[in-house]
Design a protein around this motif. Structure first.
Motif, PDB file in Angstrom:
ATOM      1  N   PHE A 158       0.816  -1.212   0.000  1.00  0.00           N
ATOM      2  CA  PHE A 158       0.000   0.000   0.000  1.00  0.00           C
ATOM      3  C   PHE A 158       0.853   1.268   0.000  1.00  0.00           C
ATOM      4  O   PHE A 158       0.468   2.278  -0.597  1.00  0.00           O
ATOM      5  CB  PHE A 158      -0.957  -0.003   1.193  1.00  0.00           C
ATOM      6  N   TRP A 159       2.001   1.231   0.658  1.00  0.00           N
ATOM      7  CA  TRP A 159       2.901   2.388   0.611  1.00  0.00           C
ATOM      8  C   TRP A 159       3.373   2.636  -0.818  1.00  0.00           C
ATOM      9  O   TRP A 159       3.444   3.777  -1.266  1.00  0.00           O
ATOM     10  CB  TRP A 159       4.113   2.153   1.507  1.00  0.00           C
ATOM     11  N   THR A 160       3.727   1.557  -1.500  1.00  0.00           N
ATOM     12  CA  THR A 160       4.242   1.697  -2.862  1.00  0.00           C
ATOM     13  C   THR A 160       3.168   2.216  -3.821  1.00  0.00           C
ATOM     14  O   THR A 160       3.430   3.061  -4.679  1.00  0.00           O
ATOM     15  CB  THR A 160       4.777   0.348  -3.371  1.00  0.00           C
ATOM     16  N   ILE A 161       1.947   1.723  -3.683  1.00  0.00           N
ATOM     17  CA  ILE A 161       0.857   2.136  -4.578  1.00  0.00           C
ATOM     18  C   ILE A 161       0.370   3.551  -4.256  1.00  0.00           C
ATOM     19  O   ILE A 161       0.197   4.383  -5.150  1.00  0.00           O
ATOM     20  CB  ILE A 161      -0.322   1.146  -4.487  1.00  0.00           C
ATOM     21  N   PHE A 162       0.156   3.814  -2.965  1.00  0.00           N
ATOM     22  CA  PHE A 162      -0.386   5.112  -2.543  1.00  0.00           C
ATOM     23  C   PHE A 162       0.669   5.908  -1.776  1.00  0.00           C
ATOM     24  O   PHE A 162       0.413   6.383  -0.664  1.00  0.00           O
ATOM     25  CB  PHE A 162      -1.623   4.897  -1.671  1.00  0.00           C
ATOM     26  N   PHE A 163       1.837   6.032  -2.355  1.00  0.00           N
ATOM     27  CA  PHE A 163       2.972   6.628  -1.637  1.00  0.00           C
ATOM     28  C   PHE A 163       2.703   8.046  -1.154  1.00  0.00           C
ATOM     29  O   PHE A 163       3.123   8.441  -0.064  1.00  0.00           O
ATOM     30  CB  PHE A 163       4.240   6.570  -2.501  1.00  0.00           C
ATOM     31  N   GLY A 167       2.595   9.838   2.789  1.00  0.00           N
ATOM     32  CA  GLY A 167       3.595  10.857   3.099  1.00  0.00           C
ATOM     33  C   GLY A 167       4.995  10.574   2.607  1.00  0.00           C
ATOM     34  O   GLY A 167       5.962  11.165   3.125  1.00  0.00           O
ATOM     35  N   PHE A 168       5.140   9.712   1.605  1.00  0.00           N
ATOM     36  CA  PHE A 168       6.458   9.451   1.038  1.00  0.00           C
ATOM     37  C   PHE A 168       6.705  10.379  -0.152  1.00  0.00           C
ATOM     38  O   PHE A 168       5.771  10.723  -0.890  1.00  0.00           O
ATOM     39  CB  PHE A 168       6.573   7.990   0.576  1.00  0.00           C
ATOM     40  N   VAL A 169       7.943  10.760  -0.341  1.00  0.00           N
ATOM     41  CA  VAL A 169       8.298  11.697  -1.405  1.00  0.00           C
ATOM     42  C   VAL A 169       8.127  11.058  -2.776  1.00  0.00           C
ATOM     43  O   VAL A 169       7.589  11.658  -3.706  1.00  0.00           O
ATOM     44  CB  VAL A 169       9.745  12.200  -1.228  1.00  0.00           C
ATOM     45  N   THR A 170       8.626   9.827  -2.921  1.00  0.00           N
ATOM     46  CA  THR A 170       8.521   9.111  -4.192  1.00  0.00           C
ATOM     47  C   THR A 170       8.086   7.666  -3.939  1.00  0.00           C
ATOM     48  O   THR A 170       8.159   7.163  -2.806  1.00  0.00           O
ATOM     49  CB  THR A 170       9.867   9.085  -4.942  1.00  0.00           C
ATOM     50  N   ARG A 171       7.659   6.990  -4.985  1.00  0.00           N
ATOM     51  CA  ARG A 171       7.258   5.587  -4.882  1.00  0.00           C
ATOM     52  C   ARG A 171       8.461   4.712  -4.512  1.00  0.00           C
ATOM     53  O   ARG A 171       8.321   3.735  -3.773  1.00  0.00           O
ATOM     54  CB  ARG A 171       6.640   5.137  -6.204  1.00  0.00           C
ATOM     55  N   TRP A 172       9.633   5.064  -5.020  1.00  0.00           N
ATOM     56  CA  TRP A 172      10.833   4.294  -4.725  1.00  0.00           C
ATOM     57  C   TRP A 172      11.196   4.378  -3.246  1.00  0.00           C
ATOM     58  O   TRP A 172      11.573   3.377  -2.622  1.00  0.00           O
ATOM     59  CB  TRP A 172      11.992   4.781  -5.590  1.00  0.00           C
ATOM     60  N   VAL A 173      11.060   5.562  -2.669  1.00  0.00           N
ATOM     61  CA  VAL A 173      11.333   5.738  -1.239  1.00  0.00           C
ATOM     62  C   VAL A 173      10.344   4.907  -0.418  1.00  0.00           C
ATOM     63  O   VAL A 173      10.722   4.274   0.577  1.00  0.00           O
ATOM     64  CB  VAL A 173      11.236   7.230  -0.848  1.00  0.00           C
ATOM     65  N   ALA A 174       9.086   4.900  -0.832  1.00  0.00           N
ATOM     66  CA  ALA A 174       8.066   4.104  -0.144  1.00  0.00           C
ATOM     67  C   ALA A 174       8.379   2.616  -0.236  1.00  0.00           C
ATOM     68  O   ALA A 174       8.246   1.875   0.748  1.00  0.00           O
ATOM     69  CB  ALA A 174       6.700   4.395  -0.754  1.00  0.00           C
ATOM     70  N   PHE A 175       8.803   2.193  -1.416  1.00  0.00           N
ATOM     71  CA  PHE A 175       9.138   0.788  -1.629  1.00  0.00           C
ATOM     72  C   PHE A 175      10.313   0.370  -0.748  1.00  0.00           C
ATOM     73  O   PHE A 175      10.270  -0.690  -0.095  1.00  0.00           O
ATOM     74  CB  PHE A 175       9.480   0.554  -3.099  1.00  0.00           C
ATOM     75  N   LYS A 176      11.355   1.183  -0.698  1.00  0.00           N
ATOM     76  CA  LYS A 176      12.521   0.859   0.138  1.00  0.00           C
ATOM     77  C   LYS A 176      12.145   0.819   1.617  1.00  0.00           C
ATOM     78  O   LYS A 176      12.633  -0.023   2.365  1.00  0.00           O
ATOM     79  CB  LYS A 176      13.643   1.882  -0.099  1.00  0.00           C
ATOM     80  N   GLY A 177      11.285   1.764   2.022  1.00  0.00           N
ATOM     81  CA  GLY A 177      10.833   1.774   3.409  1.00  0.00           C
ATOM     82  C   GLY A 177      10.060   0.516   3.748  1.00  0.00           C
ATOM     83  O   GLY A 177      10.221  -0.067   4.825  1.00  0.00           O
ATOM     84  N   GLY A 178       9.225   0.066   2.808  1.00  0.00           N
ATOM     85  CA  GLY A 178       8.466  -1.159   3.013  1.00  0.00           C
ATOM     86  C   GLY A 178       9.362  -2.377   3.122  1.00  0.00           C
ATOM     87  O   GLY A 178       9.118  -3.278   3.937  1.00  0.00           O
ATOM     88  N   LEU A 179      10.424  -2.418   2.317  1.00  0.00           N
ATOM     89  CA  LEU A 179      11.368  -3.534   2.376  1.00  0.00           C
ATOM     90  C   LEU A 179      12.090  -3.570   3.721  1.00  0.00           C
ATOM     91  O   LEU A 179      12.298  -4.648   4.295  1.00  0.00           O
ATOM     92  CB  LEU A 179      12.390  -3.419   1.240  1.00  0.00           C
ATOM     93  N   LYS A 180      12.458  -2.398   4.234  1.00  0.00           N
ATOM     94  CA  LYS A 180      13.127  -2.338   5.532  1.00  0.00           C
ATOM     95  C   LYS A 180      12.202  -2.846   6.637  1.00  0.00           C
ATOM     96  O   LYS A 180      12.614  -3.606   7.519  1.00  0.00           O
ATOM     97  CB  LYS A 180      13.555  -0.901   5.840  1.00  0.00           C
ATOM     98  N   LEU A 181      10.938  -2.425   6.579  1.00  0.00           N
ATOM     99  CA  LEU A 181       9.975  -2.863   7.590  1.00  0.00           C
ATOM    100  C   LEU A 181       9.738  -4.368   7.495  1.00  0.00           C
ATOM    101  O   LEU A 181       9.662  -5.059   8.522  1.00  0.00           O
ATOM    102  CB  LEU A 181       8.650  -2.121   7.405  1.00  0.00           C
ATOM    103  N   LEU A 182       9.652  -4.881   6.279  1.00  0.00           N
ATOM    104  CA  LEU A 182       9.455  -6.318   6.085  1.00  0.00           C
ATOM    105  C   LEU A 182      10.648  -7.108   6.605  1.00  0.00           C
ATOM    106  O   LEU A 182      10.481  -8.159   7.235  1.00  0.00           O
ATOM    107  CB  LEU A 182       9.229  -6.623   4.604  1.00  0.00           C
TER     108      LEU A 182
END
Length: 212
Positions: A158-163, A167-182
């Motif tokens: 959901f972060w990647t789709i609705f970044f 509150g994420f700057v870009t979709r890539w930043v959201a994706f990386k954040g999601g990977l860290k959390l996972l």
């Protein structure tokens, strides 16, 4: 990392609420005998929920081969009464194989929705079958591990789709954040899986010894 955990708060709350409502409704329905757990488990939805991966070409064959390998080792360790090997097998099955399945289901979102029915059925099972301390500890430890991984994967999706909405700057930043959390959730889930594998092994071995 705390920043990422805070962003995942509502996803965690929603998933937890759905699970608790499903377990609670299933337990109540089972206790009142409005449903029978065997009927739920053997229903089309119940069968689909347990064996969804078997319908995916290639992946289903891989799962089948893994199950054959796992069952062969399980029987070998069981008859040899090898507690440590059994604990290791259960841990690896839950932490790696089962967690990977949860991640894949969560990535596509809809398949993990089937687990709501699964939790309802589990609630009915707990209401209609004898429980024990071993079963409850195993359930809570393994559920906790899967829950963390599922919530983290859904956050990644959901972060990647609705970044922007998160509150994420870009979709890539959201994706990386999601990977860290996972990654964090996956590591933390190991703690519950270790405890669960120890308790589950002791329970299985004690039951097996009664039939010898």
């Amino acid at each position: 990392m705390f920043f990422l955990i805070k962003k995942a708060k509502w996803i965690v709350i929603i998933v937890l609420a759905l699970y608790l409502l499903s377990y609670g409704a299933g337990y109540l329905a089972g206790k009142q005998h409005w449903v029978e757990y065997r009927d739920l488990l053997n229903s089309k939805v119940g069968t689909l929920s347990r064996s969804l991966e078997e319908y995916v070409p290639g992946y289903g064959d891989l799962i089948e081969k893994y199950r054959d390998w796992h069952n062969e080792l399980r029987d070998k360790f069981l008859f040899a009464k090898d507690h440590w090997a059994m604990r290791g097998l259960i841990f690896l099955n839950n932490w790696i194989a089962a967690n990977i399945t949860m991640i894949i289901r969560s990535i596509f979102v809809f398949p993990i929705g089937l687990s709501v029915f699964g939790k309802f059925a589990q609630g009915a099972v707990f209401a209609q079958t004898p429980g024990s301390t071993h079963i409850w500890i195993t359930f809570l430890m393994e559920f906790g591990g899967y829950f963390l991984v599922i919530c983290a994967t859904l956050s990644l999706v959901f972060w990647t789709i609705f970044f922007k909405g998160f509150g994420f700057v870009t979709r890539w930043v959201a994706f990386k954040g999601g990977l860290k959390l996972l990654g964090l959730a996956y590591l933390l889930s190991a703690a519950g899986m270790i405890i669960g594998s120890i308790v589950e092994t002791d329970f299985i071995m004690s039951i097996f010894s009664k039939f010898q």
